[in-house]
Scaffold this motif. Structure first.
Motif, PDB file in Angstrom:
ATOM      1  N   LYS A 132       0.806  -1.222   0.000  1.00 44.45           N
ATOM      2  CA  LYS A 132       0.000   0.000   0.000  1.00 44.45           C
ATOM      3  C   LYS A 132       0.838   1.271   0.000  1.00 44.45           C
ATOM      4  CE  LYS A 132      -3.809  -2.306   2.257  1.00 44.45           C
ATOM      5  NZ  LYS A 132      -4.505  -2.539   3.506  1.00 44.45           N
ATOM      6  N   LEU A 133       2.140   1.143   0.277  1.00 45.87           N
ATOM      7  CA  LEU A 133       3.012   2.311   0.206  1.00 45.87           C
ATOM      8  C   LEU A 133       3.239   2.654  -1.253  1.00 45.87           C
ATOM      9  CD1 LEU A 133       5.783   1.662   2.877  1.00 45.87           C
ATOM     10  CD2 LEU A 133       3.975   3.357   2.955  1.00 45.87           C
ATOM     11  N   GLN A 134       2.826   3.819  -1.650  1.00 42.78           N
ATOM     12  CA  GLN A 134       2.983   4.263  -3.028  1.00 42.78           C
ATOM     13  C   GLN A 134       4.303   5.020  -3.144  1.00 42.78           C
ATOM     14  OE1 GLN A 134       0.863   3.400  -5.524  1.00 42.78           O
ATOM     15  NE2 GLN A 134      -0.090   2.143  -3.941  1.00 42.78           N
ATOM     16  N   VAL A 135       5.336   4.336  -3.598  1.00 44.80           N
ATOM     17  CA  VAL A 135       6.682   4.887  -3.619  1.00 44.80           C
ATOM     18  C   VAL A 135       6.757   6.173  -4.420  1.00 44.80           C
ATOM     19  CG1 VAL A 135       9.055   4.457  -4.335  1.00 44.80           C
ATOM     20  CG2 VAL A 135       7.715   2.638  -3.322  1.00 44.80           C
ATOM     21  N   ALA A 184       6.116   7.470   0.396  1.00 43.89           N
ATOM     22  CA  ALA A 184       7.298   7.072   1.146  1.00 43.89           C
ATOM     23  C   ALA A 184       7.890   5.765   0.635  1.00 43.89           C
ATOM     24  CB  ALA A 184       6.925   6.919   2.610  1.00 43.89           C
ATOM     25  N   LEU A 185       9.151   5.563   0.948  1.00 44.88           N
ATOM     26  CA  LEU A 185       9.835   4.320   0.616  1.00 44.88           C
ATOM     27  C   LEU A 185       9.664   3.304   1.735  1.00 44.88           C
ATOM     28  CD1 LEU A 185      13.122   5.915  -0.701  1.00 44.88           C
ATOM     29  CD2 LEU A 185      11.177   5.125  -2.030  1.00 44.88           C
ATOM     30  N   GLY A 186       9.485   3.802   2.927  1.00 40.31           N
ATOM     31  CA  GLY A 186       9.290   2.952   4.089  1.00 40.31           C
ATOM     32  C   GLY A 186       8.702   3.790   5.206  1.00 40.31           C
ATOM     33  N   GLU A 205       7.018  -0.807  14.612  1.00 45.07           N
ATOM     34  CA  GLU A 205       6.888  -1.513  13.332  1.00 45.07           C
ATOM     35  C   GLU A 205       7.666  -0.779  12.259  1.00 45.07           C
ATOM     36  OE1 GLU A 205       2.807  -1.906  12.199  1.00 45.07           O
ATOM     37  OE2 GLU A 205       2.287  -3.125  13.940  1.00 45.07           O
ATOM     38  N   ILE A 206       8.205  -1.540  11.332  1.00 45.46           N
ATOM     39  CA  ILE A 206       8.825  -0.983  10.125  1.00 45.46           C
ATOM     40  C   ILE A 206       8.132  -1.623   8.935  1.00 45.46           C
ATOM     41  CG2 ILE A 206      10.901  -0.951   8.687  1.00 45.46           C
ATOM     42  CD1 ILE A 206      12.548  -0.683  11.216  1.00 45.46           C
ATOM     43  N   ARG A 207       7.705  -0.780   8.015  1.00 48.27           N
ATOM     44  CA  ARG A 207       7.105  -1.258   6.766  1.00 48.27           C
ATOM     45  C   ARG A 207       7.935  -0.709   5.614  1.00 48.27           C
ATOM     46  NH1 ARG A 207       2.186  -3.606   7.459  1.00 48.27           N
ATOM     47  NH2 ARG A 207       1.332  -3.380   9.544  1.00 48.27           N
ATOM     48  N   VAL A 208       8.218  -1.583   4.667  1.00 44.90           N
ATOM     49  CA  VAL A 208       9.051  -1.248   3.514  1.00 44.90           C
ATOM     50  C   VAL A 208       8.200  -1.410   2.264  1.00 44.90           C
ATOM     51  CG1 VAL A 208      11.121  -1.920   2.228  1.00 44.90           C
ATOM     52  CG2 VAL A 208      11.133  -1.999   4.731  1.00 44.90           C
ATOM     53  N   ALA A 209       8.267  -0.457   1.362  1.00 43.25           N
ATOM     54  CA  ALA A 209       7.494  -0.527   0.121  1.00 43.25           C
ATOM     55  C   ALA A 209       7.823  -1.809  -0.644  1.00 43.25           C
ATOM     56  CB  ALA A 209       7.790   0.688  -0.751  1.00 43.25           C
ATOM     57  N   SER A 210       6.807  -2.420  -1.205  1.00 46.97           N
ATOM     58  CA  SER A 210       6.967  -3.689  -1.936  1.00 46.97           C
ATOM     59  C   SER A 210       7.945  -3.578  -3.103  1.00 46.97           C
ATOM     60  CB  SER A 210       5.614  -4.177  -2.456  1.00 46.97           C
ATOM     61  OG  SER A 210       4.813  -4.543  -1.367  1.00 46.97           O
ATOM     62  N   ALA A 246       6.613  -5.287  -9.605  1.00 43.22           N
ATOM     63  CA  ALA A 246       6.408  -4.591  -8.334  1.00 43.22           C
ATOM     64  C   ALA A 246       5.941  -3.161  -8.537  1.00 43.22           C
ATOM     65  CB  ALA A 246       7.674  -4.609  -7.504  1.00 43.22           C
ATOM     66  N   LEU A 247       6.221  -2.580  -9.690  1.00 40.15           N
ATOM     67  CA  LEU A 247       5.812  -1.199  -9.937  1.00 40.15           C
ATOM     68  C   LEU A 247       4.390  -1.194 -10.324  1.00 40.15           C
ATOM     69  CD1 LEU A 247       8.900   0.043 -11.919  1.00 40.15           C
ATOM     70  CD2 LEU A 247       8.369   0.474  -9.547  1.00 40.15           C
TER      71      LEU A 247
END
Length: 172
Positions: A70-73, A77-79, A97-102, A171-172
């Motif tokens: 759901k992170l739209q790079v 954000a990237l993370g 928590e840390i979430r990183v863009a797919s 991934a994009l």
């Protein structure tokens, strides 16, 4: 050139020329020939915890590390790093928590390392100040180079270029 706004005009001009000549993707592929194999949330968690244990043993524990589709790079954000606080009885419990863009599932390990180091640094330093970047370069001496190259990659993709790593296209 949204991703290169803070960089000198000469660097932006060089990047613009590479984009115009359609050579930026090839340059990045030559510099970073392959992608990493950290594809699952479990593998990402292990990777981040190992980095944390190597450099930030006394930092708050992480309860979750995951890729986030759901992170739209390109737009955001990237993370992300978050702290969730909950009241349990008479105590206040916090989870980090840390979430990183797919997007980072299918890029060179250097880009994944840059973003995870960045998010880990936020465990100790909240803002993007001198102490924050010193911590980033302590954990990854080439942090600034990897960040620039990642920004060049995002500029390439934003300009309509295909990813230099074929598996990353999905991934994009």
């Amino acid at each position: 050139m949204n991703y290169l706004m803070g960089y000198p005009d000469t660097l932006q001009a060089q990047a613009r020329e590479l984009v115009t000549q359609n050579r930026l993707g090839a340059m990045l592929q030559k510099k970073y020939p392959s992608t990493h194999d950290i594809r699952t949330d479990k593998a990402l968690y292990g990777y981040v915890i190992n980095l944390k244990n190597d450099f930030l043993r006394n930092a708050d524990a992480l309860s979750k590390v995951a890729y986030d589709s759901k992170l739209q790079v390109i737009a955001h954000a990237l993370g992300t790093h978050t702290t969730v606080s909950r009241v349990q009885g008479s105590k206040l419990k916090s989870k980090r928590e840390i979430r990183v863009a797919s997007l980072f599932k299918e890029v060179p390990i250097e880009f994944l390392r840059m973003i995870t180091v960045h998010e880990l640094a936020h465990l100790k330093e909240k803002g993007h100040d001198k102490a924050f970047y010193q911590l980033c370069t302590y954990m990854e001496p080439q942090y600034h180079q990897f960040e620039l190259d990642l920004r060049l990659y995002l500029t390439h993709v934003d300009a309509g270029g295909s990813t230099p790593w074929p598996a990353a296209q999905a991934a994009l």
